[in-house]
Design a protein around this motif. Sequence first.
Motif, short mmCIF file in Angstrom:
data_model
loop_
_atom_site.label_atom_id
_atom_site.label_comp_id
_atom_site.label_asym_id
_atom_site.label_seq_id
_atom_site.Cartn_x
_atom_site.Cartn_y
_atom_site.Cartn_z
N LEU A 138 0.77 -1.54 0.24
CA LEU A 138 0.11 0.06 -0.05
C LEU A 138 0.23 1.15 0.51
O LEU A 138 0.22 1.91 -0.48
CB LEU A 138 -0.66 0.12 0.92
CG LEU A 138 -1.76 1.40 1.32
CD1 LEU A 138 -2.57 1.48 0.60
CD2 LEU A 138 -2.46 1.10 2.56
N PHE A 139 1.69 1.79 0.80
CA PHE A 139 2.86 1.98 0.48
C PHE A 139 3.52 2.24 -0.02
O PHE A 139 4.27 3.72 -1.17
CB PHE A 139 3.99 2.32 2.05
CG PHE A 139 2.83 2.80 3.40
CD1 PHE A 139 1.82 3.55 3.72
CD2 PHE A 139 3.66 1.89 4.43
CE1 PHE A 139 1.16 3.71 4.67
CE2 PHE A 139 2.89 2.16 5.88
CZ PHE A 139 1.59 2.97 6.33
N GLN A 140 3.78 1.25 -0.64
CA GLN A 140 4.68 1.84 -2.02
C GLN A 140 4.22 2.19 -3.61
O GLN A 140 4.09 3.12 -4.14
CB GLN A 140 5.50 0.29 -2.21
CG GLN A 140 6.65 -0.08 -3.36
CD GLN A 140 6.19 -1.13 -3.90
OE1 GLN A 140 7.28 -1.95 -3.23
NE2 GLN A 140 6.70 -1.61 -5.54
N VAL A 141 2.95 1.49 -3.67
CA VAL A 141 2.39 1.96 -4.18
C VAL A 141 1.14 3.76 -3.91
O VAL A 141 1.30 4.10 -5.03
CB VAL A 141 0.66 0.97 -4.76
CG1 VAL A 141 0.01 1.40 -5.64
CG2 VAL A 141 1.47 -0.41 -5.55
N GLY A 142 1.04 3.28 -3.13
CA GLY A 142 0.22 4.98 -2.83
C GLY A 142 2.06 6.26 -2.64
O GLY A 142 1.41 7.29 -3.24
N THR A 143 2.85 6.03 -2.28
CA THR A 143 3.94 6.50 -2.93
C THR A 143 4.86 6.99 -4.62
O THR A 143 4.76 8.19 -4.85
CB THR A 143 5.49 6.49 -2.17
OG1 THR A 143 5.78 5.16 -2.28
CG2 THR A 143 5.17 6.06 -0.19
N LEU A 144 4.67 6.11 -5.09
CA LEU A 144 4.57 5.90 -6.53
C LEU A 144 3.00 6.83 -7.38
O LEU A 144 3.41 7.40 -7.93
CB LEU A 144 4.25 4.15 -6.86
CG LEU A 144 4.34 4.54 -8.66
CD1 LEU A 144 5.15 4.93 -9.28
CD2 LEU A 144 4.07 3.48 -8.97
N ALA A 145 2.49 6.20 -6.52
CA ALA A 145 1.16 7.63 -7.31
C ALA A 145 0.95 8.86 -6.85
O ALA A 145 1.04 9.97 -8.00
CB ALA A 145 -0.37 7.82 -7.05
N LEU A 146 2.07 8.96 -6.02
CA LEU A 146 2.32 10.65 -5.61
C LEU A 146 3.43 11.04 -6.07
O LEU A 146 3.80 12.00 -7.50
CB LEU A 146 2.93 10.60 -3.88
CG LEU A 146 1.52 10.69 -2.81
CD1 LEU A 146 2.22 10.79 -1.13
CD2 LEU A 146 0.29 11.76 -3.04
#
Length: 353
Positions: A138-146
């Motif tokens: 979740l954190f990995q994909v979330g930071t990629l989205a940012l």
Amino acid sequence: MDFATHRSRRARIGHAVLRRLPLAGTLVGLGLAAWLVATNDLAAVAVAFGKIGFLGLAGVVLARIAAILVCGLAWARLLDGLSPAPASSCLVLRFVREGINVLLPVASVGGDVLGARLLTFWGVPGALAAASVLADMLFQVGTLALFAGLGAALVGQVEGAAAAELAHWTGRTLGVAALLLAGFFVLLRTGLMRVLEEKVAALGRRFVREAEARPEPRSQVQGALDAVWGRGRRGRLAQSCGLHALAWMFGVAEVAIVLACIGGHPVDLTEVVVIESLGQAIKAAAFLVPSGLGVQEGGFVLVCGLFGIDGGTALALSLAKRVPDVVLGLPALLVWQNLEARRTGIGPAATPR
């Protein structure tokens, strides 16, 4: 044909389809790669790649090592205080997760699933291992989205219809991704995971004989997720998220190193951030294609073209970024096989320390 038999047959068909998705993704990626080779000057690619040199490729590999280590620390922060596993286990297994995802014909989450299983070799309960990987993803994909959002904002300032269209496409994709991430967060943060576990368990009991004699399964993953998100852990969660955000910056360093070595185009920080962020976003959108085969190359050709960087240089950049996949991925696969062998062995070496 009774209802249970019909459901069982549908389940088998669905399982077979899921197993073939990575193969279909591989074929699509190979087709795209073949098209890129046919439509670009291979001699120009070879010349550009040759300019990178050993030192340039070594710099790319070192940047990737740093990125993976930072991601391993981010995973370890989620488990801090919850498991007996040392942080070093997360660092080792993060390389294994990466190696499986980039070298084996599986979707880009196959290594993460196996990483959760391997973490149990250090005495971490299976439910907690799975919960930690879910939160880590979740954190990995979330930071990629940012990160991709930053790239979209920057590319929106580039003149030209192609840049505007790419910015709009990225914005729409990020909108969908935001909804999916919000749904994923709700699933992990609330009791919906417990409901899902109970539904899956109930469905499984329909097709398992003598299920009545088995004890009722407990919603263990949801309990482990509650522990990960528990009170007093906001600092650890923030550190994990921040480390993932930092890891994407090492990808920017990879692009900067390659373009500086090839020369012929000034290395501008804004351009490098756009190339890496949108290139990673395009690759992530095609996560069913193993290692983004062909997709990564096409993404770099598209984004680099916005800044006047020719296709040969863009493809050489993509090839350079695949060097760490092999250099680090092959040893990671050997580590995985060694862990499996030690786990199934007899004697003190059976459990990693």
